[in-house]
Design an enzyme around this catalytic site. Structure first.
Site, PDB file in Angstrom:
ATOM      1  N   ALA A 133     -94.366 -34.468 -14.405  1.00  0.00           N
ATOM      2  CA  ALA A 133     -92.948 -34.817 -14.470  1.00  0.00           C
ATOM      3  C   ALA A 133     -92.705 -36.281 -14.128  1.00  0.00           C
ATOM      4  O   ALA A 133     -91.935 -36.974 -14.797  1.00  0.00           O
ATOM      5  CB  ALA A 133     -92.174 -33.918 -13.512  1.00  0.00           C
ATOM      6  N   ASP A 141     -94.690 -35.287 -21.737  1.00  0.00           N
ATOM      7  CA  ASP A 141     -95.850 -34.456 -22.115  1.00  0.00           C
ATOM      8  C   ASP A 141     -96.202 -34.604 -23.590  1.00  0.00           C
ATOM      9  O   ASP A 141     -97.359 -34.454 -23.976  1.00  0.00           O
ATOM     10  CB  ASP A 141     -95.541 -32.965 -21.844  1.00  0.00           C
ATOM     11  CG  ASP A 141     -95.617 -32.611 -20.369  1.00  0.00           C
ATOM     12  OD1 ASP A 141     -95.754 -33.534 -19.538  1.00  0.00           O
ATOM     13  OD2 ASP A 141     -95.525 -31.410 -20.045  1.00  0.00           O
ATOM     14  N   GLY A 192    -108.278 -19.309 -16.207  1.00  0.00           N
ATOM     15  CA  GLY A 192    -108.143 -20.759 -16.091  1.00  0.00           C
ATOM     16  C   GLY A 192    -107.964 -21.162 -14.641  1.00  0.00           C
ATOM     17  O   GLY A 192    -107.019 -20.739 -13.988  1.00  0.00           O
ATOM     18  N   HIS A 223     -97.851 -41.692  15.161  1.00  0.00           N
ATOM     19  CA  HIS A 223     -98.759 -40.699  15.754  1.00  0.00           C
ATOM     20  C   HIS A 223     -97.947 -39.579  16.391  1.00  0.00           C
ATOM     21  O   HIS A 223     -96.933 -39.862  17.012  1.00  0.00           O
ATOM     22  CB  HIS A 223     -99.617 -41.385  16.817  1.00  0.00           C
ATOM     23  CG  HIS A 223    -100.547 -40.441  17.515  1.00  0.00           C
ATOM     24  ND1 HIS A 223    -101.661 -39.917  16.889  1.00  0.00           N
ATOM     25  CD2 HIS A 223    -100.520 -39.914  18.772  1.00  0.00           C
ATOM     26  CE1 HIS A 223    -102.286 -39.113  17.737  1.00  0.00           C
ATOM     27  NE2 HIS A 223    -101.614 -39.087  18.880  1.00  0.00           N
ATOM     28  N   GLY A 242     -82.877 -30.210 -17.549  1.00  0.00           N
ATOM     29  CA  GLY A 242     -83.840 -29.690 -16.567  1.00  0.00           C
ATOM     30  C   GLY A 242     -85.237 -29.554 -17.171  1.00  0.00           C
ATOM     31  O   GLY A 242     -86.228 -29.873 -16.546  1.00  0.00           O
ATOM     32  N   GLU A 285    -112.950 -19.021 -14.611  1.00  0.00           N
ATOM     33  CA  GLU A 285    -112.938 -20.427 -15.065  1.00  0.00           C
ATOM     34  C   GLU A 285    -114.229 -20.691 -15.836  1.00  0.00           C
ATOM     35  O   GLU A 285    -115.313 -20.353 -15.389  1.00  0.00           O
ATOM     36  CB  GLU A 285    -112.795 -21.336 -13.829  1.00  0.00           C
ATOM     37  CG  GLU A 285    -113.140 -22.791 -14.028  1.00  0.00           C
ATOM     38  CD  GLU A 285    -112.341 -23.508 -15.110  1.00  0.00           C
ATOM     39  OE1 GLU A 285    -111.121 -23.310 -15.209  1.00  0.00           O
ATOM     40  OE2 GLU A 285    -112.967 -24.255 -15.894  1.00  0.00           O
ATOM     41  N   GLY A 319    -107.272 -24.134 -13.451  1.00  0.00           N
ATOM     42  CA  GLY A 319    -106.552 -25.406 -13.316  1.00  0.00           C
ATOM     43  C   GLY A 319    -105.435 -25.254 -12.303  1.00  0.00           C
ATOM     44  O   GLY A 319    -105.286 -24.207 -11.661  1.00  0.00           O
TER      45      GLY A 319
END
Ligand code: FAD
Length: 472
Positions: A321, A313, A179, A445, A37, A202, A181
């Protein structure tokens, strides 16, 4: 002897292990958790999205007053909320454990260290003697960890990283998010929806540094109404444990005196993530780490040690991911001798705030930096039937188009549910679609997906729902 050992069971590692097993390899997967995981499932993508769903429901219930449906203020059972989030994590991770067994993968719960470039030593998570494992090939998928503020982070339960915040220790009255982000804004939004007064600080001059400013504007406008304060161009200069909170010192351009030192019930530090490249014993192999701390790999995800690969990473940005899982497939195929390279034309990014912000491919800012001529087509969601029908007209779809070939180079979207629609942009870029391909593709639509088609029509100067004649 294991034909392939994968170190780290996140979306990079488990995708690699499963794919390798499906292609007939004999695979060992090592991770400290009970089941595969990684960060994504245990303390990242999945628990945050479970909580953001709850935040969305709370937001919509409030919003419903506009349509004559008034609900009472919610009462929050924190134990039950935590239980819901944890049950989602358990369902998914135990499911991965089962499909891992079905694939006959040897799963070892423990911490791996390299003895050399052909051998690992694995310390079992439950204690006991370390186990030796010889391998032909290894894939390092050890992920990343939250960055701490250098020299400032104090040892206090009240100062949390994303993992601590996802544990929902309580609903603090006040929270400072350090932060602006995506992780800070997503988790800050969750706490704000639960009733916390959230301040975001920030350092740069805007939220989501690196994202397209046209898109961020819509999010910033909404966050100004749901969050208590957003302090830009401001940095935290000190933190101190106080009687009932954490006193935070800040400095910044135009910062009011009252904001320079404030006490918050809790602080969430979300200033970025650093690669877990300090795998024990890695120095006993020829694997090189670059000056930013990422493991260096070539286009086939091979490190400087020929039988060791690395993905996810730990090898670089974007730390997402889906990037990790795609690199996993490249690494496995390279190990099997296929001629492969990780060369995506577009990796999507989604910020799951309200509204969502999503983009892929070239951005307008990138194009400017590269001195590349592009044409921009923007379609405002205020002209979209579906957006009005759900009372969420704030949003925009933006196409970055090559004026010569009319190829779609980049797509940006902001608005309710934008994240669900960005995949069409990724496909368009990967398939080298032209603006006319999007325009001529019949979209259902009324859906948000029509914004892609309408934005392409804007490029030609004849969008049905906005009047934007093409400049001659
Ligand atoms: P990881 O998922 O980090 O897994 C690495 C695993 O390796 C861990 O389980 C670790 O325990 C294990 N490990 C490390 N060292 C060893 C060792 N020596 N021996 C054995 N095991 C080891 N990404 C998205 O795409 N979408 C999102 O919405 C999203 N939301 C996020 C929200 C939060 C709060 C956070 C923190 C992250 C989020 N991410 C999201 C990022 C995403 O979680 C990562 O990009 C992804 O998990 C990286 O996968 P990985 O396989 O590289 O490593």
């Amino acid at each position: 002897m294991s034909q392939l050992v994968v170190i780290g069971g996140g979306p990079g590692g488990y995708a690699a292990a499963f794919y390798a097993a499906d292609l007939g390899m004999q695979v060992t997967l090592v991770d400290m958790e009970l089941n595969p995981g990684g960060v994504c499932l245990y303390r990242g993508c999945i628990p945050s999205k479970a909580l953001l769903h709850v935040a969305k429901v709370a937001g919509e219930a409030k919003h419903a007053a506009n349509w004559g449906l008034t609900y009472a203020e919610p009462t929050i059972d924190l134990g039950k909320l935590r239980g819901f989030k944890d049950s989602v994590v358990t369902k998914l991770t135990s499911g991965l454990g089962q499909v891992s067994k079905m694939r006959k993968i040897t799963y070892i719960q423990g911490k791996a260290s390299f003895v050399d470039a052909k051998n690992l030593s694995i310390e079992p998570a439950g204690g006991g003697a370390a186990q030796s494992l010889a391998f032909e090939h290894a894939i390092i998928a050890t992920g990343s960890s939250p960055t701490r503020i250098p020299g400032l982070t104090i040892e206090s339960d009240r100062v949390m990283d994303s993992t601590g915040a996802l544990n929902l220790p309580d609903i603090p009255k006040t929270l400072l998010v350090v932060g602006g982000g995506y992780i800070g804004l997503e988790l800050g939004s969750v706490y704000a929806a639960l009733g916390t007064q959230v301040t975001v600080v920030e350092m740069t001059d805007g939220l989501l540094p690196g994202a397209d400013r046209d898109l961020v504007t819509f999010l910033a406008r909404r966050l100004e109404t749901t969050l208590h304060k957003i302090l830009l161009k401001t940095r935290v200069t000190g933190m101190k444990d106080a009687k009932n909170g954490v006193t935070v010192a800040m400095e910044g351009e135009g910062l009011a005196d009252a904001d320079k030192s404030q006490t918050f019930d809790r602080v969430l530090v979300s200033i970025g993530r650093r690669p877990n490249s300090k795998v024990p014993g890695l120095d006993k192999t020829g694997v090189a780490v670059n000056d930013r701390g990422f493991i260096s790999v070539d286009a086939a995800m091979r490190t400087s040690e020929p039988n060791i690969f690395a993905i996810g990473d730990v090898v670089g940005e974007p730390m997402l991911a889906h990037k990790a899982s795609h690199e996993a497939r490249v690494a496995v195929e390279a190990i099997l001798g296929h001629k492969v390279a990780f060369e995506p034309q577009a990796i999507p990014a989604v910020v799951f705030t309200d509204p969502e912000v999503a983009w892929c491919g070239l951005t307008e800012a990138d194009a400017k930096k590269q001195g590349r001529k592009v044409e921009i087509a923007k379609f405002p969601w205020a002209a979209l039937g579906r957006a009005l029908a759900i009372d969420r007209p704030e949003g925009m779809t933006k196409l970055i188009i090559d004026p010569e070939t009319e190829r779609i180079l980049g797509v940006g979207m902001v608005g309710a549910g934008a994240g669900e629609n960005i995949a069409e942009g990724v496909l368009a870029i990967e398939m080298a679609a032209l603006a006319s391909d999007l325009k001529l593709t019949i979209h259902p639509h009324p859906t948000m997906s029509e914004t892609m088609m309408e934005a392409a029509e804007v490029f030609f100067g004849h969008a049905t729902h906005v009047y934007r004649p093409k400049k001659k």
